[in-house]
Design an enzyme around this catalytic site. Sequence first.
Site, PDB file in Angstrom:
ATOM      1  N   HIS A 205      39.013  52.742  39.128  1.00  0.00           N
ATOM      2  CA  HIS A 205      39.675  51.593  38.495  1.00  0.00           C
ATOM      3  C   HIS A 205      39.717  50.341  39.363  1.00  0.00           C
ATOM      4  O   HIS A 205      40.108  49.285  38.886  1.00  0.00           O
ATOM      5  CB  HIS A 205      41.098  51.951  38.065  1.00  0.00           C
ATOM      6  CG  HIS A 205      42.056  52.011  39.226  1.00  0.00           C
ATOM      7  ND1 HIS A 205      42.189  53.130  39.984  1.00  0.00           N
ATOM      8  CD2 HIS A 205      42.888  51.089  39.751  1.00  0.00           C
ATOM      9  CE1 HIS A 205      43.073  52.895  40.943  1.00  0.00           C
ATOM     10  NE2 HIS A 205      43.508  51.658  40.838  1.00  0.00           N
TER      11      HIS A 205
HETATM   12  C1  UD1 Z   1      47.001  47.831  39.431  1.00  0.00           C
HETATM   13  C2  UD1 Z   1      47.161  47.539  40.933  1.00  0.00           C
HETATM   14  C3  UD1 Z   1      46.416  48.602  41.724  1.00  0.00           C
HETATM   15  C4  UD1 Z   1      46.850  50.000  41.329  1.00  0.00           C
HETATM   16  C5  UD1 Z   1      46.662  50.155  39.833  1.00  0.00           C
HETATM   17  C6  UD1 Z   1      47.062  51.518  39.332  1.00  0.00           C
HETATM   18  C7  UD1 Z   1      47.327  45.131  41.458  1.00  0.00           C
HETATM   19  C8  UD1 Z   1      46.628  43.987  42.078  1.00  0.00           C
HETATM   20  N1  UD1 Z   1      46.590  46.253  41.292  1.00  0.00           N
HETATM   21  O1  UD1 Z   1      45.635  47.690  39.106  1.00  0.00           O
HETATM   22  O2  UD1 Z   1      46.699  48.415  43.102  1.00  0.00           O
HETATM   23  O3  UD1 Z   1      46.062  50.950  42.020  1.00  0.00           O
HETATM   24  O4  UD1 Z   1      47.448  49.152  39.164  1.00  0.00           O
HETATM   25  O5  UD1 Z   1      46.624  51.704  38.020  1.00  0.00           O
HETATM   26  O6  UD1 Z   1      48.494  45.037  41.143  1.00  0.00           O
HETATM   27  N2  UD1 Z   1      45.619  47.261  31.227  1.00  0.00           N
HETATM   28  C9  UD1 Z   1      45.915  47.850  30.030  1.00  0.00           C
HETATM   29  N3  UD1 Z   1      47.133  48.442  29.877  1.00  0.00           N
HETATM   30  C10 UD1 Z   1      48.060  48.460  30.872  1.00  0.00           C
HETATM   31  C11 UD1 Z   1      47.760  47.845  32.085  1.00  0.00           C
HETATM   32  C12 UD1 Z   1      46.534  47.264  32.258  1.00  0.00           C
HETATM   33  O7  UD1 Z   1      45.113  47.862  29.103  1.00  0.00           O
HETATM   34  O8  UD1 Z   1      49.148  49.036  30.654  1.00  0.00           O
HETATM   35  C13 UD1 Z   1      44.287  46.646  31.429  1.00  0.00           C
HETATM   36  C14 UD1 Z   1      44.227  45.186  31.124  1.00  0.00           C
HETATM   37  O9  UD1 Z   1      42.982  44.892  30.602  1.00  0.00           O
HETATM   38  C15 UD1 Z   1      44.357  44.574  32.515  1.00  0.00           C
HETATM   39  C16 UD1 Z   1      43.612  45.578  33.364  1.00  0.00           C
HETATM   40  O10 UD1 Z   1      43.883  46.838  32.768  1.00  0.00           O
HETATM   41  O11 UD1 Z   1      43.839  43.293  32.586  1.00  0.00           O
HETATM   42  C17 UD1 Z   1      44.028  45.597  34.791  1.00  0.00           C
HETATM   43  O12 UD1 Z   1      45.427  45.798  34.901  1.00  0.00           O
HETATM   44  P1  UD1 Z   1      46.252  45.202  36.129  1.00  0.00           P
HETATM   45  O13 UD1 Z   1      47.679  45.501  35.998  1.00  0.00           O
HETATM   46  O14 UD1 Z   1      45.869  43.776  36.319  1.00  0.00           O
HETATM   47  O15 UD1 Z   1      45.689  45.961  37.397  1.00  0.00           O
HETATM   48  P2  UD1 Z   1      45.182  47.462  37.592  1.00  0.00           P
HETATM   49  O16 UD1 Z   1      43.704  47.441  37.588  1.00  0.00           O
HETATM   50  O17 UD1 Z   1      45.866  48.427  36.705  1.00  0.00           O
END
Ligand code: UD1
Length: 362
Positions: A205
């Site tokens: 991820h």
């Molecule tokens: C975040 C953390 C990472 C951690 C990870 C665990 C930061 C910079 N990164 O990364 O350190 O290892 O969480 O999972 O804070 N999305 C959904 N549903 C959700 C959440 C996210 O669909 O409930 C999708 C969205 O498209 C979003 C993308 O995932 O833009 C990334 O989510 P984001 O919270 O920005 O960071 P993670 O990649 O989850």
Amino acid sequence: MRIVSVVGARPQFVKLAPIDHAIRRLGVHEHLIVHTGQHYDPQLSDVFFAELDIAKPAVHLGVGSGSHAEQTAAMLPGLEAELLAMKPDWVLVYGDTNSTIAAALAAVKVHLPVAHLEAGLRSHNRAMPEEVNRVLTDHAADRLLAPTQSAARQLEAEGLASRTTVVGDVMTDVCLQTKDAVAEATNPLAGTVDTDADYFVATIHRAENTDDENRLRSVMGALQSLPVPVVLLVHPRLSARSSQFGIAVETGSLKTHAPLGYPELVRAVMGARGVLTDSGGLQKEAMLLETPCTTIRAETEWTETVDAGWNVLAPDPEEIPAAALRSAPLGAPPQPYGDGQAAEAVIAALEAPIDGKVARAT
Ligand code: UD1
């Protein structure tokens, strides 16, 4: 004392569980939880609160997704207002996500004491958003709760020794408890692969692996080429990027599965031949569960897993098959992350006086 924990993303819910349990068990401090809403999918959030028996958040800010700036900025006003209203003795922040830096920044600016759990970890790769978050959070915080001696040495090298306490690793607390609880449980991957035979568990991820099309294509290609089934637990970020780039994931040895709750993940890893991941926590959990791990990154914050031989870094996708198929080390793994009692050490560290003042009992 009134302790306010600020969390928002999946790994933080796992770290929160033993802290919430320890505070409830002690019965002398008040614990309030603020959920930023960074993770909002039930599979990434609600399931952890339910399965790990974490108290309901007092506040949910519902910020959702966005660019780093959008997401972090969206958290700040709500955090400032809520924290000022709650008047905590400690604002406890966890790990290295955008929720961590936002809470630390909001709190220090209004002179609320901040404690950083999992302080002192470094990948030394400033291109990772998490590295920026953890360095800035450590330097903003008043008390640095380090999981290991090596993390404490890193903080000392950055001039932060006087704020540092080694408490052990709270993820080890919850992992060891869960391991015993699920030993007899049905393997959650039984409907996806033959769990009596060899299989790998994979998670990918990190932005560095998902956001570049060629990189993601070659990582998926390496997993698909293994001679053993690989179950990929698909994070929403991976799902979004693979669709965007038109990468067919479920080909060759690769099978997909929705993200698992924590007990299910532990059970799946316990039964696996190996783990293939770019997660931080999973590298450690694999070693605790005596399953060899291959980390698809150039560096790790959890260097003890590599030193012990239970984790191998495979930054180049071509290195993944050989690393994955290696034999497990002989003998039980060492215990560099403590004995499963870190949450109590965290509470004791927060009870210690700050600047000559003793934290007040509520
Ligand atoms: C975040 C953390 C990472 C951690 C990870 C665990 C930061 C910079 N990164 O990364 O350190 O290892 O969480 O999972 O804070 N999305 C959904 N549903 C959700 C959440 C996210 O669909 O409930 C999708 C969205 O498209 C979003 C993308 O995932 O833009 C990334 O989510 P984001 O919270 O920005 O960071 P993670 O990649 O989850």
